[in-house]
Design an enzyme around this catalytic site. Sequence first.
Site, short mmCIF file in Angstrom:
data_model
loop_
_atom_site.label_atom_id
_atom_site.label_comp_id
_atom_site.label_asym_id
_atom_site.label_seq_id
_atom_site.Cartn_x
_atom_site.Cartn_y
_atom_site.Cartn_z
N ASP A 1 0.80 -1.11 -0.16
CA ASP A 1 0.04 0.11 0.04
C ASP A 1 0.97 1.31 -0.08
OD1 ASP A 1 -1.86 1.86 0.61
OD2 ASP A 1 -3.02 0.56 1.96
N ASP B 1 -2.55 4.87 -2.47
CA ASP B 1 -3.58 5.47 -1.63
C ASP B 1 -3.72 6.97 -1.84
OD1 ASP B 1 -4.58 5.63 1.62
OD2 ASP B 1 -3.27 7.24 1.46
N GLU C 1 -7.12 3.71 -4.98
CA GLU C 1 -8.02 4.01 -4.01
C GLU C 1 -8.74 5.28 -4.71
OE1 GLU C 1 -9.35 5.75 0.38
OE2 GLU C 1 -7.25 6.38 -0.44
N HIS D 1 -10.96 -0.78 5.06
CA HIS D 1 -10.73 -0.52 6.43
C HIS D 1 -11.27 0.84 6.82
CE1 HIS D 1 -7.61 1.21 3.91
NE2 HIS D 1 -7.50 1.97 4.79
N ASP D 2 -11.92 1.60 5.90
CA ASP D 2 -12.34 2.94 6.13
C ASP D 2 -13.92 3.12 6.14
OD1 ASP D 2 -9.64 4.30 5.98
OD2 ASP D 2 -9.93 4.22 3.72
C1 GLC Z 1 -6.67 6.58 2.48
C2 GLC Z 1 -6.62 5.37 3.63
C3 GLC Z 1 -7.12 5.74 4.85
C4 GLC Z 1 -6.08 7.03 5.35
C5 GLC Z 1 -6.03 8.12 4.27
C6 GLC Z 1 -4.80 8.87 4.63
O1 GLC Z 1 -7.97 7.11 2.35
O2 GLC Z 1 -7.49 4.22 3.14
O3 GLC Z 1 -7.12 4.91 5.70
O4 GLC Z 1 -6.27 7.22 6.62
O5 GLC Z 1 -5.78 7.55 3.01
O6 GLC Z 1 -3.41 8.47 4.17
#
Ligand code: GLC
Length: 567
Positions: A129, A230, A290, A349-350
């Site tokens: 990631d 990310d 993402e 996870h979000d």
């Molecule tokens: C992405 C991740 C999240 C994180 C954010 C900042 O959205 O999935 O978990 O807090 O980026 O890195």
Amino acid sequence: MRRKFASAVLMLVVLAVASPALQAQTKTTGAQGHPWYQNAVFYEIYPRSFMDSNGDGVGDLNGIASKLDYLHDLGVDAIWIAPCFPSPQVDFGYDVSDYENIDPMYGTLADFDRLQKLGEEHGIRIILDLVVNHTSDQHPWFIDSRSSRTSEKRDWYIWRDGKGKNPPNNWLSTFGGSAWQWDRKTNQYYYHFFYAQQPDLNWRNPAVVDAMYGTTAWWYQRGVAGFRLDAVDTLYEDPNLKDNPVLPGKNAFGDPNLQNIYNDKLPEVHTALKGLRAVADKYNAVLIGETWTDNVAELKEYYGAGHDELQMPMDLMLTELTFSAPVLREHIKAVEASGEWPAYVISNHDIVRAWNRYGDGRHNDAIAKDMAAMYLTLRGTPIMYYGEEIGMQNNDPKRREDVKDPIGRTGWPKEKGRDGERTPMQWSADPHAGFTTGTPWNAIPGTYRAYNVADELKDPDSILNWYKGLLALRHTNPALLEGRYVALDENNPNVLSYLRKSNGGAAIIVINLSAAPQKVNFDLSPQGLRAGSAKTLMTTQAPLKENSSVEQLALEPFAVYIAEVRK
Ligand code: GLC
């Protein structure tokens, strides 16, 4: 800078030829020469929560290694490990202080290499990631950057003067408050789209671009099969720092709602993605993004007009849709019309776990099976989230003082943070769900006694065995591997039905998305198939196991029926 980088890439290609780890990345699968990732099933692991091997209450790489047999038997081909790099853990690893190492909490680089090797033996590739938008404020780059206005890495981040006593503009952090942090030492503000401890990198600086491209190459050489990138939407900001338009209302943090037109999805993002893809292509690696998009047209842009950006921008829109046949059908239709290879996601996870989000509070187990049947039989690559396959449920903190995710403390009670969807994997009904011999870092819901791997493996009707069956089917059934999508019975408000049709055969998928029994009739002659030729492949409705026709089907509430149909 670019030329220097190009020669580095050339050298890595030479290395690629010699390295067995890299050769493993170059294999393709699929009868029709699909790239490997198109026939693969991906599985996201939140490393803190998957398996603890050393009793400190936090998951680790050796813990993941100990569960490769489980993942292999489940039917997983690639694991995406959420950030496991050194980090102060303000955002649980999404604040990276060294991109080319492993956080001691998770193990060592040697543990990583071991996991990689064991993964190869199990046919499981590793996806890391990459936090491309920002670093930790403890990264040496930022420590140098903030040390003086003339430091070497000053321009690696986004520093600006304020407007009088105010920040440079009205931009807000998505985690609450201004996106600008005042730095007393050098009397300027720096920009952070996420926490103040996550300063945004300046992607307009070629040295930053070079460093990030180089990091991906460093990991490809170690054998990783790709990256989940990310927060790619927010890589670039308007250089003139124009204020974002203000919308009515306030968000969970009490800040005004803004339309982020000057710091989100700027066209320059595509240049960065093309560059990352050029490196990935040298290693036959895959890039997952993402990508939070509002519609399919926006999602399509992330593939690149010349298919030279992300191979798998995530369809996160699916996570925002309601559990309804017309809604899901319309979305699938739009995705199919785009002509791209979908990367479907139903949880991560979000966001609140799929079991709770699609569930109606009474039939959540059945609904979990429906959603799995749908997204695991559609054309495209699914990305599962650990625990989804056993029906894991959200376990939100009940009190503010128990919250671990900082946004849950800032936004309490409207925003409870993301602890609830990040609880330890439920391996068994043993203490702490068999996740750790110590004290787990995050609270495990009492439901683990019924929803856990060990017990579900023994129950033929469990959610876990349903997932296993679906994954086995999608790896072997020619229609599911190669077939095109053909929508059926398109006006049905309750039942979602479609064919996957290839030269090698056809499968029909029928899902009752309602709490009432439903009757459906199919005439497949327009598709050159015989409705009377059905051979059941999988069903949640036991009496349908012996069924041999889809001319008339009587479905129980939430039933799934999947069958082979012939010419
Ligand atoms: C992405 C991740 C999240 C994180 C954010 C900042 O959205 O999935 O978990 O807090 O980026 O890195």
